[in-house]
Design an enzyme around this catalytic site. Structure first.
Site, PDB file in Angstrom:
ATOM      1  N   GLU A   7       3.987  -2.405   2.694  1.00  0.00           N
ATOM      2  CA  GLU A   7       4.194  -0.746   2.689  1.00  0.00           C
ATOM      3  C   GLU A   7       4.097  -0.182   4.109  1.00  0.00           C
ATOM      4  OE1 GLU A   7       1.899   1.392  -0.198  1.00  0.00           O
ATOM      5  OE2 GLU A   7       1.695  -0.364  -1.444  1.00  0.00           O
ATOM      6  N   ASP A  77       0.882  -3.209  -1.613  1.00  0.00           N
ATOM      7  CA  ASP A  77      -0.446  -3.081  -1.997  1.00  0.00           C
ATOM      8  C   ASP A  77      -0.861  -3.596  -3.387  1.00  0.00           C
ATOM      9  OD1 ASP A  77      -1.106  -2.281   0.530  1.00  0.00           O
ATOM     10  OD2 ASP A  77      -1.556  -0.060   0.124  1.00  0.00           O
ATOM     11  N   ASP A  79      -2.293  -2.710  -5.942  1.00  0.00           N
ATOM     12  CA  ASP A  79      -2.571  -1.946  -7.032  1.00  0.00           C
ATOM     13  C   ASP A  79      -1.295  -1.346  -7.863  1.00  0.00           C
ATOM     14  OD1 ASP A  79      -1.498  -0.307  -5.124  1.00  0.00           O
ATOM     15  OD2 ASP A  79      -3.260   0.839  -4.552  1.00  0.00           O
ATOM     16  N   GLU A  81       0.388   1.424  -7.702  1.00  0.00           N
ATOM     17  CA  GLU A  81       1.160   1.943  -6.914  1.00  0.00           C
ATOM     18  C   GLU A  81       1.822   0.858  -6.044  1.00  0.00           C
ATOM     19  OE1 GLU A  81       2.734   5.979  -6.148  1.00  0.00           O
ATOM     20  OE2 GLU A  81       0.856   5.259  -7.292  1.00  0.00           O
ATOM     21  N   TYR A 287      -9.464  -4.618   0.825  1.00  0.00           N
ATOM     22  CA  TYR A 287      -8.659  -3.347   0.547  1.00  0.00           C
ATOM     23  C   TYR A 287      -9.562  -2.227   0.169  1.00  0.00           C
ATOM     24  CZ  TYR A 287      -4.744  -0.997  -1.949  1.00  0.00           C
ATOM     25  OH  TYR A 287      -3.823  -0.143  -2.463  1.00  0.00           O
ATOM     26  N   ARG A 289      -8.960   0.506  -1.904  1.00  0.00           N
ATOM     27  CA  ARG A 289      -8.843   1.216  -3.226  1.00  0.00           C
ATOM     28  C   ARG A 289      -9.402   0.264  -4.233  1.00  0.00           C
ATOM     29  NH1 ARG A 289      -3.995   2.708  -0.315  1.00  0.00           N
ATOM     30  NH2 ARG A 289      -4.192   4.956   0.224  1.00  0.00           N
ATOM     31  N   HIS A 331      -9.717  -6.245  -7.780  1.00  0.00           N
ATOM     32  CA  HIS A 331     -10.051  -6.693  -6.655  1.00  0.00           C
ATOM     33  C   HIS A 331     -11.584  -6.405  -6.304  1.00  0.00           C
ATOM     34  CE1 HIS A 331      -7.022  -3.635  -6.166  1.00  0.00           C
ATOM     35  NE2 HIS A 331      -7.845  -2.867  -5.537  1.00  0.00           N
TER      36      HIS A 331
END
Length: 721
Positions: A7, A77, A79, A81, A287, A289, A331
């Protein structure tokens, strides 16, 4: 060559160093497609999202690289998104063969492990992200227009999650305003003062033991409190010693990191996430988030080994924590990738940004280390004493504690994120007293107290409140804070959030009509999105439920707030049309075509058919209002759009430049003369790059001439009228 698409461009250098020359790392720079700016981008019954490319240049570059690559790995990433971004890349690039890979830390070990475990794109996660996007689009686009018209404010926006956040702030502020303070009294006794050595120990009166009625919360009799404070000799009822243990706080989740950084470092959530993003991209932390407070087994083993080598106390078993309901535990918690590294420095960035990133890393590291250490152990001594006041016993308590084993406090004496959530024990050197004996007080104090309302929310405490209520998710908190401030629904005063009149107006208009303002409903919708991610509920079912309810609520809202068209009674298509830039201010109905003048925010007299609304702009020539004229030319040659004086005798006209009237520049006259009237000709450009000439005597003289190649008028051709 193998292609890895991530990303953020900030990851490229680190990943390229890890993977080597046989790999090419490229970035999508976030989403490459999004819903269109105009329109909803989805319609029932299937609510299929219609996307437009937002980064065509990036897609073109990635497509060229993909054609050259032996294999394409999509590493956005880990997640929802990120899953959606990978799907968009696959679809937009037309990839028939790809490998989806994820990792939670940019280290050689984690990245290689991710590449060794490729999978397909998880369409349930994609549908969950699409459902969130659809719900937010429907809420914002469907409700914002009617909302602005109802409260008579331009650019008023509703948000599925941001509006509940504003509601929380508004309700807290109103509770503070309506709060009535109660003055009540307490008593404190001081024993055994040793001058220059000890300040003595204190005992506090317990009014609940015999002095308050069942329905009474505070002691209000100041005179009685004075009598109790006059006690000097008290009987010792008991003195007990016990052990108290305090466990370390859990490792950071996204929410708790934002709260701790706000309290300890005074960072706003947006800044915290920007710093954490850079630390992650540089390979320093995992990570950022996540709402899981637990660490991986391998990480725990490394941390315990490091702590043991430092001689720090460890519990018998590794620590784990219970996640909050609805947590997405794909995660682990946020932690350093290399626990032995005590200081880090970003390679790029301004000096203060690099310094702040180092401070945030230190906060993360200390919390991670403390999370696996033993409890802090205190020796606690509690004494109870009593004295007689007019035949009634007044009971006092003296409580103090001493740290015996620091445990996790060897690395973190105080955690800023718990500053307002953990009750501190008094520092009170209570001696070893014997029951049945007496103690003599040397001083006393009647303590006058006033009840206080709940404090205003800071950004950190609002995030904690939203998390507790299940509103939003880790990736959204910083954006919510940014939105409600930038749209002037709340403002910050001395570090606390205060609703603006605009924010209160927003909440008052929406509460009671729209379900998404109900805090329990908002939490329920987050659970439904989780169900979509887990494959329990379909995208269409989730969005359809919300759409049906929203349309019912919107219909009632429009009926309750919208002004009806005086001509046909329609409420939905009757609008107040206004623009400061273009000078518009009138009411129009799309249903019947009628228009009405504006009368202080309400529809006024009906305008005659063909009448042109007067603008707020004035004629430079005569001072009268200008009209804004638009339409199609009678000869079909194109559109016209200009301003003209409302006084026909004046006849002044103005160009429309960015919605504002600008006086015509005087046309350049040529040296050539009109053959009919003798006045100078004016050169005009043609569409194909040529030139034609018109008479400056227009409209009296309407002669036109074509231009020749040498730039002179062609007098030999018949004049064009």
């Amino acid at each position: 060559m193998k292609l890895l698409i991530v990303e953020s461009p900030g990851k490229i250098k680190k990943l390229q160093d890890i993977l080597g020359a046989e790999w090419r790392v490229a970035a999508s720079c976030g989403h490459v497609r999004d819903l269109p700016n105009q329109g909803y981008g989805l319609e029932p019954p299937d609510y299929t999202l219609r996307y437009t490319e937002t980064r065509p240049d990036v897609l073109k570059k990635l497509a060229a690289l993909a054609r050259e690559a032996e294999e394409v790995f999509l590493a956005s990433d880990p997640d929802r998104e990120g899953e959606a971004i990978s799907w968009h890349l696959k679809d937009a690039l037309g990839l028939t063969a790809y490998k989806r890979v994820t990792y939670t830390a940019i280290t050689s070990q984690d990245v290689r492990a991710g590449l060794d475990s490729p999978r397909d794109i998880d369409m349930n996660l994609v549908h969950a992200q699409e459902a969130r996007r659809a719900l937010d689009r429907l809420c914002g686009y469907k409700v914002s227009g009617p909302l602005g018209r109802a409260v008579r404010e331009e650019k008023m926006s509703a948000g599925r999650v941001q509006s509940p956040a504003v509601r929380i702030v508004v309700e807290r502020e109103r509770a503070i305003r309506s709060f009535v303070s109660t003055t009540h009294y307490g008593v404190e006794l001081l024993f055994e003062v040793v001058e220059n050595i000890s300040a003595g120990w204190k005992a506090v009166w317990l009014p609940r033991e015999g002095w308050l009625d069942e329905d009474q919360e505070y002691f209000l009799d100041q005179a009685a409190a004075g009598k109790i404070a006059a006690l000097r000799v008290l009987d010792i009822l008991s003195c007990e010693e016990k052990e108290s243990r305090t466990s370390p706080p859990a490792p950071f989740t996204t929410s708790s990191l934002q709260q701790a950084a706000s309290n300890a470092l005074k960072f706003k959530p947006k800044k915290t996430m920007e710093l954490a993003q850079k630390l992650y991209e540089a390979g320093h932390i995992t990570y950022m988030r996540t709402d899981s407070p637990n660490l991986s087994e391998s990480a725990i083993a490394e941390i315990r080994a490091y702590c043991d080598a430092q001689g720090w106390p460890l519990p018998a078993k590794p620590r784990t924590w219970k996640s909050k309901a609805g947590a997405q535990e794909a995660h682990e918690a946020i932690r350093p990738t290399h626990i032995e590294v005590d200081k880090v420095t970003l390679e790029e960035g301004k000096e203060d940004f690099i310094r702040d990133a180092a401070a945030l890393y230190n906060l993360i590291r200390l919390r991670t280390l403390a999370s696996q250490l033993a409890d802090a152990v205190f020796d606690v001594r509690v004494a109870r004493l009593s004295g007689d006041v007019d035949g009634k016993q007044a009971v006092f308590e003296a409580k103090g504690r001493t740290l015996r084993e620091p445990g996790w406090k060897v690395v973190m004496a105080k955690d800023a994120s718990l500053a307002d959530a953990e009750e501190s024990e008094p520092d009170n050197a209570v001696p070893d007293l014997r029951a049945g004996c007496q103690a003599t007080a040397v001083q006393s104090k009647v303590k006058t107290k006033k009840t206080k309302p709940a404090s205003r929310f800071s950004e950190a405490s609002l995030i904690r409140e939203m998390e507790k209520r299940g509103i939003g998710r880790p990736a959204t908190y910083a954006a919510i804070m940014e939105n409600i401030a930038s749209r002037a629904y709340v403002k910050e005063e001395k570090g606390f959030l205060v609703p603006t009149p605009r924010g209160e107006k927003l909440v008052d208009a929406l509460v009671g009509t729209f379900g998404f303002l109900d805090l329990d409903f908002t939490s329920h919708m987050e659970e439904r999105l989780d169900d979509v991610a887990g494959g329990k509920v379909s995208y269409v079912e989730c969005v359809g439920e919300f759409y049906s309810q929203l349309m019912d609520e919107l219909g009632r809202f429009v009926q309750a707030h919208a002004a009806p068209c005086p001509a046909c009674g329609d409420r939905e298509q009757f609008r107040h049309i206004r623009s400061k830039e273009k000078g518009w201010n009138f009411w129009g109905c799309k249903a019947c075509g009628a228009t009405f003048a504006d009368d202080n925010g309400r529809p006024g007299p009906r305008r005659e058919k063909g009448a042109t609304e007067l603008t707020d702009f004035l004629c430079e020539k005569c001072g009268k209002p200008l009209q804004h004229l638009t339409g199609t030319r009678k000869d079909g040659s194109g559109q016209y759009d200009f301003f003209a004086c409302s006084d026909k005798e004046c006849g002044a006209k103005y160009d429309n430049v960015d919605g504002k009237p600008v006086a015509h520049e005087a046309p350049a006259l040529s040296e050539h003369k009109c053959k009919k009237c003798g006045k100078p000709l004016i050169p005009r450009p043609t569409r194909n790059g040529g030139v034609w000439f018109g008479c400056s005597g227009f409209p009296t003289c309407k002669v036109r001439y074509w231009g020749k190649e040498d730039g002179a008028p062609d007098y030999d051709n018949p004049p064009k009228h």
